[in-house]
Design an enzyme around this catalytic site. Structure first.
Site, mmCIF file in Angstrom:
data_model
loop_
_atom_site.group_PDB
_atom_site.id
_atom_site.type_symbol
_atom_site.label_atom_id
_atom_site.label_comp_id
_atom_site.label_asym_id
_atom_site.label_seq_id
_atom_site.Cartn_x
_atom_site.Cartn_y
_atom_site.Cartn_z
ATOM 1 C CG ASP A 1 -1.920 -1.129 1.224
ATOM 2 O OD1 ASP A 1 -2.002 -1.834 0.204
ATOM 3 O OD2 ASP A 1 -2.620 -1.318 2.234
ATOM 4 C CG ASP B 1 1.873 0.052 -9.600
ATOM 5 O OD1 ASP B 1 1.910 -0.419 -8.438
ATOM 6 O OD2 ASP B 1 1.019 0.886 -9.948
ATOM 7 C CD GLU C 1 -2.670 -13.145 -6.841
ATOM 8 O OE1 GLU C 1 -1.684 -12.657 -6.250
ATOM 9 O OE2 GLU C 1 -3.106 -14.294 -6.599
#
Ligand code: SAH
Length: 214
Positions: free
Chosen positions: A117, A153, A192
């Protein structure tokens, strides 16, 4: 991101043979859980568990523990886990903030952080799993030359993390802003989130950081 609450998932998790519910009681005794002295690698914020399950299949001589705070995604990891015949992977539903109460010093050799996060607000910086506050926690559980391997990312979070490594007095072993087109691409196991973001054309950042021996 808000996660859908999967009904009854907490009970299912507590009953699963793949989850450890009394994790604090296992501190210093994880080798007894696995019934061997193989090295222990953990993933913090494992989500649905694709990455760590594949690692466990590929590396039977390493013990893996997947840590996730939300039942609704952990239950998906349990489903995957139950479809493979391995004995080197367990899960814990817990918050990473409690790590030092669950693992003893030198009990863990490697920590994976995947698509953690971002906590974009400055005042939440200490909650990022690559903050110097978290590296101080990792110091308490890792072997002297233990490593953290981090993929994201999110370029802002990645740049912050690159700064935190030396601030925490750790060593930056290597890093790339585009893992999939780098020398480290071979053998990379996709998570994922990684599959989703890279299919949208986003480059994946990755760093490896090592504790200094002390
Ligand atoms: N690693 C997975 C999921 C990434 S999303 C993947 O790459 O696909 C980040 C995950 O970390 C979420 O499932 C979230 O619940 C979990 N997480 C975030 N902070 C955490 C913390 N402090 N302790 C445990 N899990 C955490």
């Amino acid at each position: 991101m808000r996660l859908r609450n999967v009904k009854g998932s907490r009970d299912t998790i507590a009953a699963s043979e793949y989850t450890i519910n009394d994790e604090r009681d296992k501190k210093g005794k994880w080798n007894q859980v696995f019934q061997n002295d193989n090295p222990i690698h953990i993933e913090i914020g494992m989500g649905k568990g694709k990455f760590i399950t594949q690692l466990a299949i590929d590396n039977p001589n390493i013990n893996y523990i997947g840590i996730e705070k939300y039942s609704s995604v952990l239950i998906r990891a349990i489903e995957k886990r139950s479809q493979v015949d391995i004995n080197n992977l367990f899960f814990i539903r817990m918050e990473a903030e409690d790590l030092e109460n669950v693992f003893d010093q030198y009990e863990v050799e490697q920590i994976y952080l995947n698509f953690s996060d971002p906590w974009p607000k400055d005042r939440h910086a200490k909650r990022r799993l690559t903050s110097k506050e978290f590296f101080a926690r990792y110091n308490q559980i890792l072997v002297p030359d233990g490593v953290v391997i981090f993929k994201t990312d999110n370029r802002e979070l990645f740049d912050f993390s690159l700064e935190q490594v030396p601030e925490a007095k750790w060593e930056l072993v290597n890093y790339t802003y585009d893992l999939h087109h780098s020398e480290y691409a071979q053998g990379n196991i996709m998570t994922e989130y990684e599959t989703k973001f890279s299919s949208e054309g986003k480059p994946i950042n990755r760093l490896v950081a090592r504790r200094f021996i002390k």
